[in-house]
Write a protein that holds these residues in place. Structure first.
Motif, short mmCIF file in Angstrom:
data_model
loop_
_atom_site.label_atom_id
_atom_site.label_comp_id
_atom_site.label_asym_id
_atom_site.label_seq_id
_atom_site.Cartn_x
_atom_site.Cartn_y
_atom_site.Cartn_z
N ASN A 471 0.86 -1.18 0.00
CA ASN A 471 0.00 0.00 0.00
C ASN A 471 0.90 1.23 0.00
O ASN A 471 1.83 1.33 0.80
N ARG A 472 0.62 2.17 -0.91
CA ARG A 472 1.55 3.27 -1.15
C ARG A 472 0.82 4.60 -1.13
O ARG A 472 -0.38 4.67 -1.39
N ALA A 473 1.56 5.67 -0.87
CA ALA A 473 0.97 7.00 -0.94
C ALA A 473 2.07 8.06 -1.01
O ALA A 473 3.21 7.83 -0.59
N VAL A 474 1.69 9.22 -1.54
CA VAL A 474 2.54 10.41 -1.57
C VAL A 474 1.66 11.61 -1.24
O VAL A 474 0.54 11.72 -1.75
N ARG A 475 2.15 12.49 -0.39
CA ARG A 475 1.45 13.73 -0.07
C ARG A 475 2.34 14.90 -0.47
O ARG A 475 3.44 15.07 0.07
N ILE A 476 1.87 15.72 -1.41
CA ILE A 476 2.57 16.92 -1.85
C ILE A 476 1.58 18.07 -1.80
O ILE A 476 0.62 18.12 -2.58
N GLY A 477 1.79 18.98 -0.88
CA GLY A 477 0.85 20.09 -0.72
C GLY A 477 -0.53 19.57 -0.35
O GLY A 477 -0.68 18.75 0.56
N ASP A 478 -1.53 20.03 -1.06
CA ASP A 478 -2.90 19.60 -0.79
C ASP A 478 -3.24 18.27 -1.45
O ASP A 478 -4.32 17.73 -1.23
N TRP A 479 -2.32 17.72 -2.25
CA TRP A 479 -2.65 16.56 -3.06
C TRP A 479 -2.07 15.28 -2.47
O TRP A 479 -0.95 15.25 -1.96
N PHE A 526 7.97 10.98 -8.16
CA PHE A 526 8.53 11.23 -6.83
C PHE A 526 8.49 9.96 -6.00
O PHE A 526 9.48 9.62 -5.33
N TYR A 527 7.36 9.25 -6.03
CA TYR A 527 7.27 8.02 -5.24
C TYR A 527 8.34 7.02 -5.67
O TYR A 527 9.01 6.41 -4.83
N ASN A 528 8.51 6.83 -6.97
CA ASN A 528 9.49 5.85 -7.46
C ASN A 528 10.91 6.23 -7.03
O ASN A 528 11.71 5.36 -6.64
N ASP A 529 11.23 7.53 -7.09
CA ASP A 529 12.56 7.97 -6.67
C ASP A 529 12.74 7.74 -5.16
O ASP A 529 13.81 7.29 -4.71
N TRP A 530 11.71 8.08 -4.39
CA TRP A 530 11.76 7.87 -2.94
C TRP A 530 11.90 6.38 -2.61
O TRP A 530 12.72 5.99 -1.77
N ALA A 531 11.13 5.56 -3.31
CA ALA A 531 11.16 4.12 -3.05
C ALA A 531 12.53 3.53 -3.37
O ALA A 531 13.04 2.68 -2.63
N GLU A 532 13.15 3.99 -4.43
CA GLU A 532 14.48 3.49 -4.77
C GLU A 532 15.50 3.92 -3.72
O GLU A 532 16.34 3.13 -3.28
N ARG A 533 15.41 5.18 -3.29
CA ARG A 533 16.35 5.69 -2.29
C ARG A 533 16.20 4.97 -0.95
O ARG A 533 17.20 4.71 -0.26
N CYS A 534 14.98 4.60 -0.59
CA CYS A 534 14.72 3.95 0.70
C CYS A 534 14.69 2.43 0.61
O CYS A 534 14.34 1.77 1.59
N GLU A 535 15.01 1.88 -0.56
CA GLU A 535 15.08 0.43 -0.77
C GLU A 535 13.73 -0.25 -0.53
O GLU A 535 13.66 -1.35 0.04
N VAL A 536 12.68 0.40 -0.97
CA VAL A 536 11.33 -0.15 -0.85
C VAL A 536 11.14 -1.27 -1.87
O VAL A 536 11.52 -1.14 -3.04
N GLU A 537 10.57 -2.38 -1.42
CA GLU A 537 10.31 -3.51 -2.31
C GLU A 537 8.97 -3.35 -3.02
O GLU A 537 8.03 -2.74 -2.49
N ASP A 538 8.89 -3.90 -4.21
CA ASP A 538 7.64 -3.97 -4.96
C ASP A 538 6.93 -5.26 -4.57
O ASP A 538 7.32 -6.36 -4.96
N TRP A 539 5.86 -5.14 -3.79
CA TRP A 539 5.19 -6.31 -3.23
C TRP A 539 4.43 -7.11 -4.29
O TRP A 539 4.03 -8.24 -4.05
N THR A 576 4.18 4.24 -15.66
CA THR A 576 5.19 4.49 -14.64
C THR A 576 6.38 5.16 -15.30
O THR A 576 6.99 4.59 -16.20
N PRO A 577 6.70 6.40 -14.88
CA PRO A 577 7.81 7.10 -15.54
C PRO A 577 9.12 6.36 -15.32
O PRO A 577 9.34 5.73 -14.29
N GLU A 578 9.98 6.46 -16.31
CA GLU A 578 11.32 5.88 -16.18
C GLU A 578 12.15 6.74 -15.23
O GLU A 578 11.98 7.92 -15.13
#
Length: 578
Positions: A471-479, A526-539, A576-578
């Motif tokens: 389960n994933r999420a990103v919060r940027i400003g009001d969005w 942003f999520y993909n970049d964050w996930a790569e930096r934090c070593e998040v696995e794709d479930w 999904t952006p490269e």
């Protein structure tokens, strides 16, 4: 006492004491000052003397939230992306790694005495430690090994309140031999004793008070239960509406936000069987919440009597939203055999939610269940585990009579649990290290909101991101971009992104992703970049084989159409952006 600024408070002679209190599986609306009918006078008093946040976020589940709170890192960076079981990769090893530093370790360098009473749950699988052994002997972190001068509590997750498993006093394992013991009361008693001792020393103190209540099982004293019996016979539908109206009156929700519909896995109250038993479920849960509040009142009374209350920062939050699960604390599936052990006086525990079993006594093991969990999270959708608002929103109170200028105020900007760590270190004048005990320490991720206490505005510089069990999420400003993992029982199901304007629609009922594709694409990047930096696995990646089976919780519908692609056949998806 005269009011001091945050900057003034950090001098050696005036550093404030810090009390950090965490409840377990408490819903966003379960406190009186957040709309509940449950009595929480001591927490309400703290809110009156402090600041309430309406958009404080946790990390969706017990262990990840504790890791984030203690370290100021995203859970995966601390090694606890899931729970305490080791999934075979560093970000999900199930215990704090050597490249993070706990708030206790940092505060000790700033001259604080460090104390903990309650639930640890960031130290790996320790349930079968041999007698006489402690976690540090096997390379697992314990509170004593990660910066706490004193510790009383449990190393693992939920269990009996009358006979808790793996109960420790510092590094000594202890057992219960009396029938008048309750873990919630014991946490409060020990915390108060620790503080009483610390007050008579020269240094300021930091106390981490980590309750297990109101996490299942439903265990409360009979007199407390009786105070609530019959109070919820109007049912979950009316209780949700009443809480929502109270929230509007308190100013903690925007009147324009609609109450989310009853969860699709819940019957209307009028059609629900066994109403008196259902009422009793909520009576025991309410008693557990009030018992936590009473324990906090006991501690606050000690601070008042000793003259330390005005110069003590008190923080309260919960580790995740209200809980719809049962018996799946550290695993993806319920396992009743884990809890089928005798009571202190030799009775066999009756495990399960059944109208034939009245919850509350030591020989029962029951949960509040999905219908009442839906109430606990009023007005939001979904529960613990999930990254929709019902899973990650926590009530949050920060009180400091000497440091809060606008007492009783409400703060509406978003913040994250990692920011609490940064804020408390800021208030204490403690410096987050780059190395500790010869190890490189990952840079802190949190941002201090200490200026809010003096009445100043504050906004996070960086977006917030989450991942738990896919389960994933990103919060940027009001969005907010959010995705619920697909149903593993349905091979055609897969996760899809949803997009909400939280300022207008915090109950997440109006998915705007079709009209905001550019915004959503940028947020996915942003999520993909964050996930790569934090070593998040794709479930959902077949190569990650330990994806949990989530069939223990019903799938959900938020009233505006299903959220799982399989229910509609092919559904819109963004590249999904490269």
């Amino acid at each position: 006492m005269t009011q001091r600024s945050v900057e003034d408070s950090t001098s050696a002679s005036s550093k404030p004491n810090i009390v950090l209190i965490m409840a377990d599986d408490l819903g966003w609306s379960d406190l009186g000052c957040y709309g509940s009918e449950i009595r929480t006078p001591n927490l309400d008093k703290l809110a009156d003397r402090g600041v309430r946040f309406t958009q404080m976020y946790n990390s969706a589940r017990c262990c990840p939230s504790r890791a984030a709170l203690l370290t100021g890192l995203n859970p995966q960076q601390a090694g606890i992306g899931h729970m305490i079981n080791d999934l075979g990769v560093p970000a999900y090893q199930g215990y704090l790694n050597d490249n993070c530093v706990t708030i206790a370790e940092v505060l000790k360098t700033a001259g604080y005495r460090t104390l903990m009473a309650g639930k640890w749950h960031v130290g790996g699988e320790q349930g079968n430690l041999p007698e006489g052994w402690h976690p540090d002997m096997l390379g697992y972190p314990s509170p004593k090994g990660r910066g706490f001068d004193r510790f009383y509590g449990i190393l693992s997750g939920g269990g009996s309140y009358y006979n808790p498993n793996m109960l420790m006093d510092d590094l000594t394992r202890i057992s219960i031999d009396t029938t008048d013991y309750h873990f919630t009361d014991a946490i409060a008693d020990k915390a108060t004793q620790f503080v009483d001792d610390a007050i008579h020393r020269d240094e300021p103190f930091f106390l981490y008070m980590a309750f297990t209540a109101p996490h299942w099982p439903l265990h409360a004293w009979p007199d407390d239960i009786e105070q609530y019996r019959g109070k919820h016979l109007q049912g979950w539908d009316e209780t949700r509406m009443n809480r929502h109206e109270t929230q509007r009156g308190l100013g903690v929700v925007d009147p324009s936000w609609k109450l989310s519909p009853r969860d699709s896995g819940v019957l209307p109250w009028d059609e629900a069987p066994d109403k008196e038993w259902r009422d009793l479920q909520m009576a025991v849960y309410s008693a557990q919440v009030e018992q936590v509040d009473r324990g906090i009142g006991q501690l606050m009374a000690e601070l008042e009597e000793t003259g330390e209350a005005d110069n003590t920062v008190v923080v309260f939050l919960a580790d995740n939203g209200g809980c719809a699960e049962f018996l799946a604390e550290d695993s993806p599936a319920p396992d009743p055999s884990r809890y089928n052990y005798p009571t202190v006086d030799g009775r066999v525990v009756r495990t399960g939610n059944s109208p034939s079993i009245d919850p509350g006594p030591p020989d029962t093991f029951a949960s509040v269940d999905i219908a009442w969990a839906n109430v606990n999270n009023t007005p939001f959708r979904l529960f613990k585990h999930y990254t929709h608002e019902g899973g990650i929103s926590t009530p949050f109170i920060i009180s400091w009579p000497d440091g809060v200028s606008e007492k009783g105020s409400i703060f509406n900007n978003p913040a994250h649990i990692i920011d609490i760590n940064a804020t408390l270190l800021d208030i204490a004048g403690a410096h987050y290290p780059t190395t500790f005990k010869g190890k490189d320490i990952k840079p802190a991720e949190g941002e201090s909101f200490a200026k809010v206490l003096s009445g100043s505005d504050w906004e996070r510089d960086k977006p917030i991101a989450w991942e738990h069990e896919g389960n994933r999420a990103v919060r940027i400003g009001d969005w907010k971009l959010v995705s619920e993992i697909g149903d593993p029982a349905d091979p055609e199901s897969k996760a899809v992104w949803e997009l909400y304007n939280i300022r207008d629609d915090r109950t997440e009922l109006n998915d705007l992703i079709d009209g905001e594709r550019d915004r959503a694409t940028a947020m996915i990047k942003f999520y993909n970049d964050w996930a790569e930096r934090c070593e998040v696995e794709d479930w959902e990646n077949p190569g990650f084989t330990l994806r949990p089976k989530l069939g223990t919780i019903t799938r959900h519908n938020h009233g505006g159409g299903p959220v799982i692609a399989a229910r509609l056949g092919p559904r819109r998806e963004l590249p999904t952006p490269e």
